[in-house]
Design an enzyme around this catalytic site. Structure first.
Site, PDB file in Angstrom:
ATOM      1  N   GLY A 248       0.783  -1.237   0.000  1.00 37.31           N
ATOM      2  CA  GLY A 248       0.000   0.000   0.000  1.00 37.31           C
ATOM      3  C   GLY A 248       0.808   1.277   0.000  1.00 37.31           C
ATOM      4  N   TYR A 334     -11.585   4.836 -10.719  1.00 35.35           N
ATOM      5  CA  TYR A 334     -11.246   5.514  -9.456  1.00 35.35           C
ATOM      6  C   TYR A 334     -11.039   7.020  -9.618  1.00 35.35           C
ATOM      7  CZ  TYR A 334      -9.300   0.726  -8.934  1.00 35.35           C
ATOM      8  OH  TYR A 334      -9.094  -0.620  -8.940  1.00 35.35           O
ATOM      9  N   CYS A 361     -16.454   3.026 -26.646  1.00 35.62           N
ATOM     10  CA  CYS A 361     -17.783   3.612 -26.815  1.00 35.62           C
ATOM     11  C   CYS A 361     -18.426   3.819 -25.464  1.00 35.62           C
ATOM     12  CB  CYS A 361     -18.633   2.721 -27.700  1.00 35.62           C
ATOM     13  SG  CYS A 361     -18.018   2.782 -29.365  1.00 35.62           S
ATOM     14  N   GLU A 362     -17.945   4.816 -24.761  1.00 37.11           N
ATOM     15  CA  GLU A 362     -18.446   5.107 -23.434  1.00 37.11           C
ATOM     16  C   GLU A 362     -17.946   6.505 -23.058  1.00 37.11           C
ATOM     17  OE1 GLU A 362     -18.490   1.791 -20.899  1.00 37.11           O
ATOM     18  OE2 GLU A 362     -18.268   2.982 -19.090  1.00 37.11           O
ATOM     19  N   TYR A 390      -1.331  -1.839 -12.044  1.00 36.44           N
ATOM     20  CA  TYR A 390      -2.767  -1.993 -12.284  1.00 36.44           C
ATOM     21  C   TYR A 390      -3.198  -1.384 -13.625  1.00 36.44           C
ATOM     22  CZ  TYR A 390      -2.282  -2.994  -7.335  1.00 36.44           C
ATOM     23  OH  TYR A 390      -1.856  -3.512  -6.143  1.00 36.44           O
TER      24      TYR A 390
HETATM   25  N1  LLP Z   1      -1.159  -7.023  -0.217  1.00 37.81           N
HETATM   26  C1  LLP Z   1      -2.491  -7.203  -0.237  1.00 37.81           C
HETATM   27  C2  LLP Z   1      -3.096  -8.188   0.636  1.00 37.81           C
HETATM   28  C3  LLP Z   1      -3.270  -6.437  -1.118  1.00 37.81           C
HETATM   29  O1  LLP Z   1      -4.578  -6.614  -1.124  1.00 37.81           O
HETATM   30  C4  LLP Z   1      -2.650  -5.490  -1.979  1.00 37.81           C
HETATM   31  C5  LLP Z   1      -3.433  -4.707  -2.920  1.00 37.81           C
HETATM   32  C6  LLP Z   1      -1.257  -5.357  -1.927  1.00 37.81           C
HETATM   33  C7  LLP Z   1      -0.547  -6.124  -1.026  1.00 37.81           C
HETATM   34  C8  LLP Z   1      -0.498  -4.402  -2.797  1.00 37.81           C
HETATM   35  O2  LLP Z   1      -0.890  -3.086  -2.628  1.00 37.81           O
HETATM   36  P1  LLP Z   1      -0.071  -1.899  -3.355  1.00 37.81           P
HETATM   37  O3  LLP Z   1       1.290  -1.865  -2.728  1.00 37.81           O
HETATM   38  O4  LLP Z   1      -0.019  -2.224  -4.802  1.00 37.81           O
HETATM   39  O5  LLP Z   1      -0.883  -0.694  -3.082  1.00 37.81           O
HETATM   40  N2  LLP Z   1      -6.609  -1.802  -8.477  1.00 37.81           N
HETATM   41  C9  LLP Z   1      -6.325  -0.780  -7.467  1.00 37.81           C
HETATM   42  C10 LLP Z   1      -5.457  -1.296  -6.351  1.00 37.81           C
HETATM   43  C11 LLP Z   1      -6.022  -2.475  -5.629  1.00 37.81           C
HETATM   44  C12 LLP Z   1      -5.101  -2.974  -4.562  1.00 37.81           C
HETATM   45  C13 LLP Z   1      -5.570  -4.251  -4.000  1.00 37.81           C
HETATM   46  N3  LLP Z   1      -4.693  -4.834  -3.054  1.00 37.81           N
HETATM   47  C14 LLP Z   1      -5.669   0.407  -8.175  1.00 37.81           C
HETATM   48  O6  LLP Z   1      -5.528   0.374  -9.391  1.00 37.81           O
HETATM   49  O7  LLP Z   1      -5.331   1.393  -7.531  1.00 37.81           O
END
Ligand code: LLP
Length: 439
Positions: A248, A334, A361-362, A390
């Site tokens: 995160g 988002y 088309c949106e 992502y």
């Molecule tokens: N660990 C777990 C259990 C997670 O659920 C996630 C992300 C991560 C690690 C990695 O998080 P990061 O370091 O990448 O923030 N699709 C969304 C993000 C969804 C994240 C879901 N879980 C976006 O495009 O922002």
């Protein structure tokens, strides 16, 4: 203008990444094209790893492969000596195909199927992050069938939800993930897991959110987890070997974002864990973290060709590119913000403010609102920065648009790591109607 990693402007006024002219890449591989700055991924990976090493703390930095999972990416993660998180049979399959050491793979997910767990046991992966009671009993049954003791972490929901700058202390209880730390679920889960000869309970896991710019949330989560560990030490004699604080860590998408360094996150986490461990009088556990976005996000750039234009007089100039929500759904999903430049005319003065439209088309398929640019014409290339996390992993075939190719660049060399989908690929799994039989 802000350049990440090895990005710079070359003598032709073109954007260059990893020592390679992006315009040449666009011409060779076509657009849209995802380009990854491999040196930057390595730098990000090392920053996390080396901070733990510097402080002599045993750790695993596991790349959350959901951010961008391909065979080459997994191989790069292996080269850098990280561990790997997977959240599905597909991500696990990719990791195994890439030859990633199974013992450094961790399996997440709130609804792992029987087949997925079976696959994980068959390949003897390092650990399974158990999310709920259903999984606990399914995994126990499978472990018995395989005659193995399975290493597990229990995913807990600490009741902290991080929204970038504010932390909600109760909100996260309403989550589909993990055993609740406050309502007795986590206590019941650990009791069950410890009582079973099928499990080796390595420790606990939590993940408080994504794109977080402060350390407070991680510190609060660690405090809550160790308070529970204190209870469980008294009650069950439980001492964790591992505490996993998830991922995160935030990155800079635009000038509105102000992330802190990897070492600052890691040092605050180490400090807090050391403090808690000293209070409980237990040995220091391994600290595991799971960065996804912060390893690959700003290393990725998407190159588009500019096509049509539409002026709404006195309102807006729409400039359309040859991709959109099919290769980057984040703005539509988002309201994510990005910065961009004309890759073939980076040094030209900005002359107008335009909004970058996708080709789907949106109406919601807009990539960037109100972007200052030189007068962009059909055939110019637009480089959108920070699309590495992502982007490809959430790409889709809406409107039957083939997914773009992915190129890695490093030290003046480019390597195609994912081919562009073809129209034939799009219909490959389609099954035609049965021929009518004439009676
Ligand atoms: N660990 C777990 C259990 C997670 O659920 C996630 C992300 C991560 C690690 C990695 O998080 P990061 O370091 O990448 O923030 N699709 C969304 C993000 C969804 C994240 C879901 N879980 C976006 O495009 O922002």
């Amino acid at each position: 203008m802000y350049f990440h990693g090895t990005s710079r402007v070359n003598e032709k006024g073109h954007l260059e990444i990893g020592g390679v002219d992006v315009v040449d890449l666009a011409q060779e591989y076509g657009t849209p094209l995802y380009i990854y700055d491999v040196a930057l991924i390595r730098e990000r990976a090392r920053a996390f790893k080396q901070t733990f090493e510097k402080h002599g703390v045993k750790a695993q930095v596991a790349y959350a492969s959901k951010a961008f999972s391909t065979v080459a990416m997994v191989q790069l993660v292996e080269e850098e000596g990280l561990s790997l998180d997977v959240v599905s049979g597909g991500e696990l399959y990719t990791a195994l195909k890439a030859g990633f050491p199974p013992e450094r793979i961790h399996f997440h997910g709130n609804n792992k199927s029987y087949e997925e767990l079976e696959m994980a046991l068959q390949h003897e992966i390092g650990c399974i992050v158990v999310d709920n009671f259903y999984e606990l009993s399914l995994l126990e049954q499978l472990s018995k069938q395989h005659g193995v003791t399975t290493s597990v972490l229990l995913r807990v929901t600490p009741g902290i939800e991080a929204h970038t700058h504010d932390y909600i202390l109760t909100g996260q209880e309403d989550s589909k993930f993990g055993f609740d730390l406050n309502n007795g679920q986590a206590d019941e889960a650990i009791e069950k897991a410890l009582a079973s000869s099928s499990f080796k309970v390595l420790g606990l896991h939590c993940h408080i959110g994504s794109q977080i710019f402060e350390t407070t949330g991680f510190v609060l989560a660690a405090r809550k987890i160790f308070k529970k560990i204190g209870d469980w030490k008294e009650k069950f004699g439980f001492v964790p070997e591992v505490v996993n604080l998830g991922g995160g860590f935030g990155i800079r998408y635009t000038s509105e974002d102000d992330p802190i360094s990897a070492s600052m996150y890691v040092e605050q986490i180490i400090d807090e864990v050391k403090k808690q461990v000293a209070e409980l009088g237990i040995p220091m556990p391994e600290i595991w973290i799971e960065p996804g976005r912060s390893l690959v996000g700003d290393a990725g750039t998407t190159i588009y060709s500019i096509g049509s234009r539409k002026e709404v007089p006195n309102v807006r100039q729409y400039v359309a590119v040859d991709g959109g929500m099919s290769d980057n759904i984040r703005p539509a999903l988002y309201e994510a913000k990005y910065e961009a430049v004309l890759a073939n005319r980076v040094l030209d003065e900005n002359e107008e403010v335009v909004s970058i439209a996708g080709k789907c088309c949106e109406s919601g398929d807009m990539l960037i609102w109100d972007l200052p640019l030189p007068k962009a014409q059909a055939g110019d290339y637009l480089a959108v920065f920070c699309t590495g996390a992502y982007g490809y992993s959430m790409a889709n075939n809406y409107n039957r648009i083939p997914r773009p190719a992915v190129v890695f660049v490093e030290n003046g060399e480019a390597q195609l790591v994912v081919k562009r989908e073809t129209y034939e690929d799009l219909v490959r799994l389609d099954v035609p109607l049965k021929a009518k039989v004439n009676k």
